[in-house]
Design a protein around this motif. Structure first.
Motif, PDB file in Angstrom:
ATOM      1  N   LYS A 210      55.599  19.515 -59.805  1.00  0.00           N
ATOM      2  CA  LYS A 210      54.182  19.497 -60.160  1.00  0.00           C
ATOM      3  C   LYS A 210      53.982  18.960 -61.569  1.00  0.00           C
ATOM      4  CE  LYS A 210      50.096  22.448 -60.295  1.00  0.00           C
ATOM      5  NZ  LYS A 210      49.563  23.830 -60.121  1.00  0.00           N
ATOM      6  N   SER A 211      54.842  19.373 -62.481  1.00  0.00           N
ATOM      7  CA  SER A 211      54.755  18.887 -63.854  1.00  0.00           C
ATOM      8  C   SER A 211      55.008  17.388 -63.906  1.00  0.00           C
ATOM      9  CB  SER A 211      55.777  19.622 -64.737  1.00  0.00           C
ATOM     10  OG  SER A 211      55.493  21.006 -64.765  1.00  0.00           O
ATOM     11  N   SER A 212      55.980  16.914 -63.076  1.00  0.00           N
ATOM     12  CA  SER A 212      56.281  15.483 -63.018  1.00  0.00           C
ATOM     13  C   SER A 212      55.076  14.697 -62.528  1.00  0.00           C
ATOM     14  CB  SER A 212      57.485  15.240 -62.121  1.00  0.00           C
ATOM     15  OG  SER A 212      57.736  13.849 -61.994  1.00  0.00           O
ATOM     16  N   GLU A 213      54.388  15.232 -61.519  1.00  0.00           N
ATOM     17  CA  GLU A 213      53.201  14.565 -61.000  1.00  0.00           C
ATOM     18  C   GLU A 213      52.085  14.541 -62.043  1.00  0.00           C
ATOM     19  OE1 GLU A 213      52.292  16.690 -57.465  1.00  0.00           O
ATOM     20  OE2 GLU A 213      53.876  15.734 -56.254  1.00  0.00           O
ATOM     21  N   GLU A 214      51.907  15.671 -62.770  1.00  0.00           N
ATOM     22  CA  GLU A 214      50.881  15.712 -63.803  1.00  0.00           C
ATOM     23  C   GLU A 214      51.218  14.750 -64.935  1.00  0.00           C
ATOM     24  OE1 GLU A 214      50.752  19.774 -64.933  1.00  0.00           O
ATOM     25  OE2 GLU A 214      49.577  20.419 -63.177  1.00  0.00           O
ATOM     26  N   LEU A 215      52.521  14.663 -65.284  1.00  0.00           N
ATOM     27  CA  LEU A 215      52.950  13.742 -66.330  1.00  0.00           C
ATOM     28  C   LEU A 215      52.680  12.299 -65.940  1.00  0.00           C
ATOM     29  CD1 LEU A 215      54.387  13.191 -69.020  1.00  0.00           C
ATOM     30  CD2 LEU A 215      56.574  13.245 -67.774  1.00  0.00           C
ATOM     31  N   ALA A 216      52.945  11.969 -64.671  1.00  0.00           N
ATOM     32  CA  ALA A 216      52.702  10.605 -64.203  1.00  0.00           C
ATOM     33  C   ALA A 216      51.219  10.272 -64.271  1.00  0.00           C
ATOM     34  CB  ALA A 216      53.218  10.451 -62.775  1.00  0.00           C
ATOM     35  N   ALA A 217      50.353  11.259 -63.915  1.00  0.00           N
ATOM     36  CA  ALA A 217      48.902  11.045 -63.975  1.00  0.00           C
ATOM     37  C   ALA A 217      48.460  10.840 -65.414  1.00  0.00           C
ATOM     38  CB  ALA A 217      48.179  12.232 -63.346  1.00  0.00           C
ATOM     39  N   LEU A 218      49.001  11.648 -66.357  1.00  0.00           N
ATOM     40  CA  LEU A 218      48.649  11.498 -67.769  1.00  0.00           C
ATOM     41  C   LEU A 218      49.099  10.149 -68.323  1.00  0.00           C
ATOM     42  CD1 LEU A 218      49.460  15.104 -69.060  1.00  0.00           C
ATOM     43  CD2 LEU A 218      47.190  14.074 -68.780  1.00  0.00           C
ATOM     44  N   GLN A 219      50.327   9.712 -67.915  1.00  0.00           N
ATOM     45  CA  GLN A 219      50.832   8.417 -68.379  1.00  0.00           C
ATOM     46  C   GLN A 219      49.959   7.283 -67.851  1.00  0.00           C
ATOM     47  OE1 GLN A 219      54.899   8.384 -67.074  1.00  0.00           O
ATOM     48  NE2 GLN A 219      55.654   9.417 -68.945  1.00  0.00           N
ATOM     49  N   LYS A 220      49.459   7.460 -66.667  1.00  0.00           N
ATOM     50  CA  LYS A 220      48.558   6.455 -66.101  1.00  0.00           C
ATOM     51  C   LYS A 220      47.251   6.402 -66.887  1.00  0.00           C
ATOM     52  CE  LYS A 220      46.719   4.935 -61.651  1.00  0.00           C
ATOM     53  NZ  LYS A 220      46.570   5.254 -60.206  1.00  0.00           N
ATOM     54  N   GLU A 221      46.758   7.580 -67.332  1.00  0.00           N
ATOM     55  CA  GLU A 221      45.537   7.610 -68.119  1.00  0.00           C
ATOM     56  C   GLU A 221      45.768   7.053 -69.524  1.00  0.00           C
ATOM     57  OE1 GLU A 221      44.156  11.604 -68.116  1.00  0.00           O
ATOM     58  OE2 GLU A 221      43.685  11.644 -65.959  1.00  0.00           O
ATOM     59  N   ILE A 222      46.948   7.291 -70.107  1.00  0.00           N
ATOM     60  CA  ILE A 222      47.256   6.845 -71.469  1.00  0.00           C
ATOM     61  C   ILE A 222      47.485   5.340 -71.535  1.00  0.00           C
ATOM     62  CG2 ILE A 222      49.010   7.011 -73.315  1.00  0.00           C
ATOM     63  CD1 ILE A 222      49.354   9.943 -72.537  1.00  0.00           C
TER      64      ILE A 222
END
Length: 237
Positions: A210-222
């Motif tokens: 779940k953390s990996s998925e959230e990190l990927a979403a944040l990296q996409k936003e950044i």
């Protein structure tokens, strides 16, 4: 009536046994009527032939008397050559089915036979052409049949190979699915054991995923923000 007729047909021999019912009796009665009608026709034909033979005999006797009395001709007075010629003439007339032995009858019959011969030859030529055409079509059909059989055999072999490949893939997929289920069970068991020993919940596999998925979403936003920031790097201090 049927019983009497059967006894008459078989004579002294015993009549074969058969199942006596309405249907069999009706069939035998119909056969009996056809047989009796045929016998009447044959009898009538025999009588007619006898009458015709008698007329021919009377006519032959009449002409024999005329030839003997008027011309002095008889079978014994003819030479061997003349008798042979007369015999051939009569046989030819009978073969051509002539009413008499006149030249007109002979010419007419010969012309008719010649016409039939030409017609038969024409029909034979037409039949030969049709036969050749059919043979060509048959040859092509056989060649096509062999080609189709070869294609079908290739398709069967290809299907068998694909089937074997699909079975292998299915077995591999089943193995991987079973392996995945086994690994999930082992991971879950290990996590439960670690949690029981005081492991932080945030370090479990599900939490990490779940953390990996959230990190990927944040990296996409950044990512667009980084591109915008890069545009300022070339500015002077």
């Amino acid at each position: 009536q049927v019983t009497i007729w059967l006894k008459k047909i078989f004579g002294h021999k015993p009549v074969p046994e058969y199942e006596v019912n309405e249907r069999t009796v009706d069939i035998l009665h119909e056969i009996m009527e056809c047989n009796e009608e045929r016998d009447r026709d044959v009898t009538f034909l025999i009588e007619e032939m006898k009458d015709q033979a008698a007329r021919y005999e009377a006519e032959a006797e009449y002409w024999r008397d005329i030839l003997g009395e008027s011309l002095g001709l008889s079978e014994g007075s003819l030479s061997q050559e003349a008798a042979t010629d007369f015999t051939e003439l009569v046989e030819s007339a009978m073969e051509l089915e002539l009413e008499d032995t006149s030249l007109t009858s002979f010419y007419s019959a010969i012309n008719h036979m010649t016409s039939e011969l030409y017609e038969t030859e024409s029909e034979n030529e037409e039949m030969e052409m049709k036969l050749k055409t059919l043979m060509k079509k048959l040859t092509l059909a056989l060649a096509m049949e062999k080609k189709l059989e070869a294609d079908i055999e290739k398709v069967k072999q290809s299907q068998e190979a694909e089937k074997a490949k699909a079975e292998t893939q299915s077995k591999n997929l089943k193995f991987l699915e079973d392996k995945s289920k086994d690994l999930k069970i082992r991971i879950k068991e290990a996590e439960d054991e670690l949690v029981a020993r005081g492991l932080d919940q945030s370090l479990t596999h599900e939490a990490l995923v779940k953390s990996s998925e959230e990190l990927a979403a944040l990296q996409k936003e950044i990512l667009p923000l980084k591109k915008e920031l890069e545009s300022y790097h070339d500015l002077p201090p």
